[in-house]
Design a protein around this motif. Structure first.
Motif, short mmCIF file in Angstrom:
data_model
loop_
_atom_site.label_atom_id
_atom_site.label_comp_id
_atom_site.label_asym_id
_atom_site.label_seq_id
_atom_site.Cartn_x
_atom_site.Cartn_y
_atom_site.Cartn_z
N LYS A 10 0.84 -1.20 0.00
CA LYS A 10 0.00 0.00 0.00
C LYS A 10 0.88 1.26 0.00
O LYS A 10 0.60 2.23 -0.69
CB LYS A 10 -0.91 -0.02 1.24
N TYR A 11 1.98 1.22 0.77
CA TYR A 11 2.89 2.38 0.82
C TYR A 11 3.42 2.69 -0.58
O TYR A 11 3.43 3.84 -1.02
CB TYR A 11 4.04 2.14 1.80
N THR A 12 3.81 1.64 -1.30
CA THR A 12 4.36 1.83 -2.65
C THR A 12 3.32 2.52 -3.55
O THR A 12 3.66 3.38 -4.36
CB THR A 12 4.76 0.47 -3.25
N ALA A 40 19.04 5.58 4.77
CA ALA A 40 18.64 5.21 6.14
C ALA A 40 17.11 5.27 6.26
O ALA A 40 16.53 6.34 6.37
CB ALA A 40 19.30 6.16 7.14
N GLY A 41 16.49 4.08 6.20
CA GLY A 41 15.02 4.00 6.18
C GLY A 41 14.57 3.99 4.73
O GLY A 41 13.85 4.88 4.28
N CYS A 42 14.98 2.95 3.99
CA CYS A 42 14.78 2.94 2.53
C CYS A 42 13.34 2.66 2.14
O CYS A 42 12.96 2.84 0.98
CB CYS A 42 15.70 1.91 1.89
N VAL A 63 18.93 0.40 4.16
CA VAL A 63 18.60 -0.18 5.46
C VAL A 63 17.20 0.26 5.88
O VAL A 63 16.83 1.43 5.73
CB VAL A 63 19.62 0.28 6.54
N ASP A 64 16.44 -0.68 6.39
CA ASP A 64 15.12 -0.36 6.95
C ASP A 64 14.80 -1.37 8.04
O ASP A 64 15.25 -2.51 8.00
CB ASP A 64 14.04 -0.40 5.85
N GLY A 65 14.00 -0.94 9.01
CA GLY A 65 13.65 -1.83 10.14
C GLY A 65 12.42 -2.68 9.91
O GLY A 65 12.10 -3.54 10.72
N SER A 103 18.54 10.29 4.04
CA SER A 103 17.36 9.71 4.68
C SER A 103 16.15 10.58 4.38
O SER A 103 16.22 11.81 4.44
CB SER A 103 17.55 9.61 6.20
N ASN A 104 15.03 9.92 4.08
CA ASN A 104 13.79 10.66 3.81
C ASN A 104 12.63 10.05 4.59
O ASN A 104 12.41 8.83 4.56
CB ASN A 104 13.47 10.60 2.31
N ALA A 105 11.90 10.92 5.28
CA ALA A 105 10.62 10.56 5.92
C ALA A 105 10.77 9.43 6.94
O ALA A 105 9.85 8.62 7.10
CB ALA A 105 9.58 10.19 4.85
C1 LIG Z 1 7.55 6.87 5.52
S1 LIG Z 1 8.63 5.53 5.28
C2 LIG Z 1 9.87 6.31 4.28
C3 LIG Z 1 10.50 5.36 3.31
C4 LIG Z 1 11.37 5.98 2.22
N1 LIG Z 1 12.53 6.61 2.76
C5 LIG Z 1 10.56 6.97 1.39
O1 LIG Z 1 10.88 8.15 1.40
O2 LIG Z 1 9.61 6.55 0.72
C6 LIG Z 1 9.46 5.41 6.86
C7 LIG Z 1 10.37 4.21 6.95
O3 LIG Z 1 11.15 4.30 8.14
C8 LIG Z 1 11.36 2.99 8.61
N2 LIG Z 1 11.77 3.03 10.02
C9 LIG Z 1 11.09 3.58 11.06
N3 LIG Z 1 11.79 3.44 12.20
C10 LIG Z 1 12.95 2.79 11.87
C11 LIG Z 1 14.08 2.36 12.61
N4 LIG Z 1 14.19 2.57 13.94
N5 LIG Z 1 15.08 1.72 11.96
C12 LIG Z 1 14.99 1.48 10.61
N6 LIG Z 1 13.94 1.89 9.85
C13 LIG Z 1 12.93 2.54 10.47
C14 LIG Z 1 10.01 2.31 8.40
O4 LIG Z 1 10.11 0.91 8.46
C15 LIG Z 1 9.62 2.88 7.05
O5 LIG Z 1 10.01 2.03 5.99
#
Ligand SMILES: C[S@@+](CC[C@H](N)C(=O)[O-])C[C@H]1O[C@@H](n2cnc3c(N)ncnc32)[C@H](O)[C@@H]1O
Length: 258
Positions: A10-12, A40-42, A63-65, A103-105
């Motif tokens: 859904k995010y995609t 960072a947070g892909c 990297v993403d969690g 890193s974004n968002a």
């Molecule tokens: C709104 S998405 C942004 C994804 C991408 N950067 C973009 O701009 O579309 C936020 C991302 O942050 C990741 N995230 C949140 N907390 C995190 C953490 N502590 N370590 C790694 N990733 C994290 C989430 O899993 C999610 O994929």
């Protein structure tokens, strides 16, 4: 705040506002094209793909969690120049230091910014730069207010009523001081207002802002929760955002950060 698993599919589908905001941050990177950059947070990889296009001779460490997000990003980007890893950024371990961090968002989903920044500093080569954007002080104020109302109502009170708000919307002042304490030289931190007008506002809200609530509710209850939130907000067609921008560098001089 633990790392939530996201609805990557859904995010995609709905993340075009985040992608558009990311383009401005990518534009600040000033790359030669042969660097190794940490995303960072892909997420599901949409922005990682844009970053990769800027690195024709370089590599990306994505990297993403969220396991679902990493899986989706891996499927989307079939390129040996990208390595993927599912990790909490506050515990980040990389095999080799990187030339830069993008890193974004993402950072506003992380409660412990001092820990985050110290891990990112360690991940950077001396002289390496971080360029980032995340939600900042005042972000999504209307959503936060509606959440306070709806989480106090039955039947949601039982499951999400005691939950802490899942965001850390920091000010530029807090962020400058946390970056300096972690060992960064701060070039600039500033806020900017943005508006997201997605095609499907409710789906957009569910896939981005409500990730932490989705985990705690059944699919039916989650839909009822987002219906109620949209109702309280008057079924908006757009959402107001406040983004926090970060530009900082790991000093070149030898340090004892490790
Ligand atoms: C709104 S998405 C942004 C994804 C991408 N950067 C973009 O701009 O579309 C936020 C991302 O942050 C990741 N995230 C949140 N907390 C995190 C953490 N502590 N370590 C790694 N990733 C994290 C989430 O899993 C999610 O994929």
């Amino acid at each position: 705040m633990s790392v939530s698993d996201w609805d990557a599919e859904k995010y995609t589908r709905v993340a075009s506002p985040q992608q558009e905001w990311a383009e401005a941050v990518l534009g600040r990177l000033e790359l030669r094209g042969d660097e190794t950059i940490l995303d960072a947070g892909c997420g599901s990889g949409g922005v990682t793909e844009l970053l990769l296009e800027m690195l024709p001779r370089g590599t990306v460490v994505a990297v993403d969690g969220s396991p679902a997000m990493v899986e989706a990003a891996r499927k989307r980007i079939d390129d040996p120049r990208v390595s993927f890893s599912c990790q909490d950024l506050t515990e980040l371990e990389l095999a080799e230091p990187v030339d830069g961090v993008f890193s974004n968002a993402t950072f506003h989903w992380i409660a412990d910014h001092p820990k985050l920044f110290s891990r990112l500093l360690r991940a950077l080569k001396p002289g390496g730069r971080i360029s980032a954007q995340c939600g900042g002080a005042g972000n999504v104020a209307a959503i936060v207010e509606a959440l306070r109302t709806v989480t106090a109502e039955a039947p949601f009170r039982e499951t999400v009523g005691t939950m802490d708000e899942p965001w850390n919307f920091a000010t530029p002042e807090q962020t400058r001081s946390r970056l300096r304490e972690a060992g960064f030289e701060v070039a600039d931190c500033w806020l900017e207002e943005r508006r997201a007008a997605p095609d499907d506002p409710q789906e957009f809200l569910e896939a981005s802002g409500l990730a932490a609530y989705r985990e705690r509710l059944t699919p039916e209850r989650f839909r009822a929760f987002s219906d109620r939130l949209m109702e309280v907000m008057g079924w908006p067609e757009s959402f107001d955002y406040v983004r926090l921008n970060i530009e900082a560098t790991r000093p070149k001089e030898a340090t004892n950060y490790e």
